[in-house]
Write a protein that holds these residues in place. Structure first.
Motif, PDB file in Angstrom:
ATOM      1  N   TYR A   9      41.812  51.879  46.041  1.00 33.54           N
ATOM      2  CA  TYR A   9      42.084  53.083  45.282  1.00 33.54           C
ATOM      3  C   TYR A   9      41.004  54.134  45.471  1.00 33.54           C
ATOM      4  N   GLY A  10      40.302  54.067  46.589  1.00 33.80           N
ATOM      5  CA  GLY A  10      39.296  55.059  46.899  1.00 33.80           C
ATOM      6  C   GLY A  10      37.944  54.828  46.248  1.00 33.80           C
ATOM      7  N   MET A  11      37.780  53.704  45.578  1.00 33.97           N
ATOM      8  CA  MET A  11      36.498  53.391  44.949  1.00 33.97           C
ATOM      9  C   MET A  11      35.547  52.858  46.023  1.00 33.97           C
ATOM     10  N   ALA A  12      34.312  53.267  45.954  1.00 25.47           N
ATOM     11  CA  ALA A  12      33.316  52.789  46.902  1.00 25.47           C
ATOM     12  C   ALA A  12      33.124  51.285  46.751  1.00 25.47           C
ATOM     13  N   ASP A  13      32.893  50.596  47.860  1.00 23.11           N
ATOM     14  CA  ASP A  13      32.715  49.144  47.831  1.00 23.11           C
ATOM     15  C   ASP A  13      31.613  48.722  46.868  1.00 23.11           C
ATOM     16  N   ASP A  14      30.518  49.468  46.834  1.00 23.39           N
ATOM     17  CA  ASP A  14      29.407  49.120  45.948  1.00 23.39           C
ATOM     18  C   ASP A  14      29.821  49.244  44.480  1.00 23.39           C
ATOM     19  N   ASP A  15      30.620  50.264  44.151  1.00 21.25           N
ATOM     20  CA  ASP A  15      31.115  50.417  42.783  1.00 21.25           C
ATOM     21  C   ASP A  15      32.011  49.243  42.399  1.00 21.25           C
ATOM     22  N   SER A  16      32.882  48.851  43.310  1.00 22.10           N
ATOM     23  CA  SER A  16      33.759  47.701  43.057  1.00 22.10           C
ATOM     24  C   SER A  16      32.940  46.444  42.820  1.00 22.10           C
ATOM     25  N   ARG A  17      31.965  46.206  43.661  1.00 16.05           N
ATOM     26  CA  ARG A  17      31.114  45.025  43.545  1.00 16.05           C
ATOM     27  C   ARG A  17      30.391  45.013  42.208  1.00 16.05           C
ATOM     28  N   GLN A  18      29.856  46.162  41.801  1.00  9.90           N
ATOM     29  CA  GLN A  18      29.127  46.244  40.537  1.00  9.90           C
ATOM     30  C   GLN A  18      30.039  45.963  39.339  1.00  9.90           C
ATOM     31  N   ARG A  19      31.248  46.458  39.370  1.00 13.75           N
ATOM     32  CA  ARG A  19      32.187  46.209  38.269  1.00 13.75           C
ATOM     33  C   ARG A  19      32.554  44.735  38.181  1.00 13.75           C
ATOM     34  N   VAL A  20      32.867  44.138  39.328  1.00  9.28           N
ATOM     35  CA  VAL A  20      33.220  42.721  39.341  1.00  9.28           C
ATOM     36  C   VAL A  20      32.042  41.893  38.830  1.00  9.28           C
ATOM     37  N   GLU A  21      30.848  42.214  39.273  1.00  6.68           N
ATOM     38  CA  GLU A  21      29.659  41.485  38.833  1.00  6.68           C
ATOM     39  C   GLU A  21      29.462  41.621  37.320  1.00  6.68           C
ATOM     40  N   ALA A  22      29.650  42.806  36.789  1.00 10.39           N
ATOM     41  CA  ALA A  22      29.496  43.020  35.344  1.00 10.39           C
ATOM     42  C   ALA A  22      30.508  42.182  34.567  1.00 10.39           C
ATOM     43  N   TRP A  23      31.751  42.142  35.017  1.00  4.93           N
ATOM     44  CA  TRP A  23      32.773  41.366  34.305  1.00  4.93           C
ATOM     45  C   TRP A  23      32.508  39.874  34.391  1.00  4.93           C
ATOM     46  N   THR A  24      32.102  39.403  35.559  1.00  8.88           N
ATOM     47  CA  THR A  24      31.881  37.962  35.710  1.00  8.88           C
ATOM     48  C   THR A  24      30.671  37.481  34.920  1.00  8.88           C
ATOM     49  N   LYS A  25      29.777  38.401  34.570  1.00 10.49           N
ATOM     50  CA  LYS A  25      28.577  38.023  33.819  1.00 10.49           C
ATOM     51  C   LYS A  25      28.633  38.458  32.355  1.00 10.49           C
ATOM     52  N   SER A  26      29.823  38.803  31.857  1.00 16.12           N
ATOM     53  CA  SER A  26      29.969  39.239  30.459  1.00 16.12           C
ATOM     54  C   SER A  26      29.377  38.202  29.526  1.00 16.12           C
ATOM     55  N   ARG A  27      28.518  38.654  28.606  1.00 21.25           N
ATOM     56  CA  ARG A  27      27.872  37.735  27.675  1.00 21.25           C
ATOM     57  C   ARG A  27      27.962  38.199  26.220  1.00 21.25           C
ATOM     58  N   SER A  28      28.219  39.484  26.005  1.00 26.45           N
ATOM     59  CA  SER A  28      28.246  39.965  24.628  1.00 26.45           C
ATOM     60  C   SER A  28      29.626  40.503  24.298  1.00 26.45           C
ATOM     61  N   GLY A  29      29.971  40.398  23.042  1.00 28.67           N
ATOM     62  CA  GLY A  29      31.273  40.850  22.584  1.00 28.67           C
ATOM     63  C   GLY A  29      32.153  39.668  22.231  1.00 28.67           C
ATOM     64  N   GLU A  30      33.116  39.937  21.385  1.00 33.14           N
ATOM     65  CA  GLU A  30      33.973  38.885  20.848  1.00 33.14           C
ATOM     66  C   GLU A  30      34.692  38.075  21.926  1.00 33.14           C
ATOM     67  N   PHE A  31      35.160  38.725  22.965  1.00 31.03           N
ATOM     68  CA  PHE A  31      35.929  38.033  23.992  1.00 31.03           C
ATOM     69  C   PHE A  31      35.178  37.908  25.317  1.00 31.03           C
ATOM     70  N   ALA A  32      33.872  38.083  25.299  1.00 26.69           N
ATOM     71  CA  ALA A  32      33.073  38.051  26.523  1.00 26.69           C
ATOM     72  C   ALA A  32      33.271  36.785  27.346  1.00 26.69           C
ATOM     73  N   PRO A  33      33.290  35.588  26.729  1.00 33.54           N
ATOM     74  CA  PRO A  33      33.492  34.392  27.554  1.00 33.54           C
ATOM     75  C   PRO A  33      34.832  34.401  28.288  1.00 33.54           C
ATOM     76  N   TYR A  34      35.855  34.935  27.637  1.00 35.09           N
ATOM     77  CA  TYR A  34      37.174  34.995  28.272  1.00 35.09           C
ATOM     78  C   TYR A  34      37.230  36.075  29.345  1.00 35.09           C
ATOM     79  N   ALA A  35      36.552  37.190  29.100  1.00 34.79           N
ATOM     80  CA  ALA A  35      36.488  38.250  30.109  1.00 34.79           C
ATOM     81  C   ALA A  35      35.792  37.740  31.367  1.00 34.79           C
ATOM     82  N   ALA A  36      34.684  37.035  31.182  1.00 29.05           N
ATOM     83  CA  ALA A  36      33.942  36.494  32.325  1.00 29.05           C
ATOM     84  C   ALA A  36      34.767  35.442  33.056  1.00 29.05           C
TER      85      ALA A  36
END
Length: 80
Positions: A9-36
Motif C-alpha cells: 500500500y505504498g508504505m516504506a519497508d522500514d515503516d512496515s517492519r517497525q509496526r509489525v515489531e511494535a505489535w509483536t512486542k505489545s506489553r501494555s494495555g488490556e488486550f496487549a497479550p492478545y495483540a502480540a
C-alpha cells in the motif's frame, strides 16, 4: 498480517517492519497479550502462505479470522 508480506500500500519497508515489531512486542494495555499473539501468528501465517493467494485472502475475512483466533486463544479473548 498484510504488513508482513510487504509494502503493498505504498508504505516504506522500514515503516512496515517497525509496526509489525511494535505489535509483536505489545506489553501494555488490556488486550496487549492478545495483540502480540495475533501479530506473531499473523507474521507466521504471512510467511507460510505469501505465495498462496487462496489462503492469504483469508486475512480479509473477519469471520475466518475470528474463528482461527478463538480456536487458539478462546472466545474470551475476543469477547472482552
Amino acid at each position: 498480517m498484510m504488513l508482513a508480506r510487504g509494502s503493498e500500500y505504498g508504505m516504506a519497508d522500514d515503516d512496515s517492519r517497525q509496526r509489525v515489531e511494535a505489535w509483536t512486542k505489545s506489553r501494555s494495555g488490556e488486550f496487549a497479550p492478545y495483540a502480540a499473539a495475533g501479530a506473531r501468528e499473523g507474521v507466521a501465517f504471512a510467511k507460510e502462505f505469501a505465495r498462496a493467494p487462496g489462503q492469504f485472502d483469508h486475512l480479509n475475512d473477519p469471520t475466518w479470522l475470528r474463528e482461527r483466533f478463538t480456536a487458539a486463544h478462546g472466545d474470551q479473548a475476543v469477547a472482552g
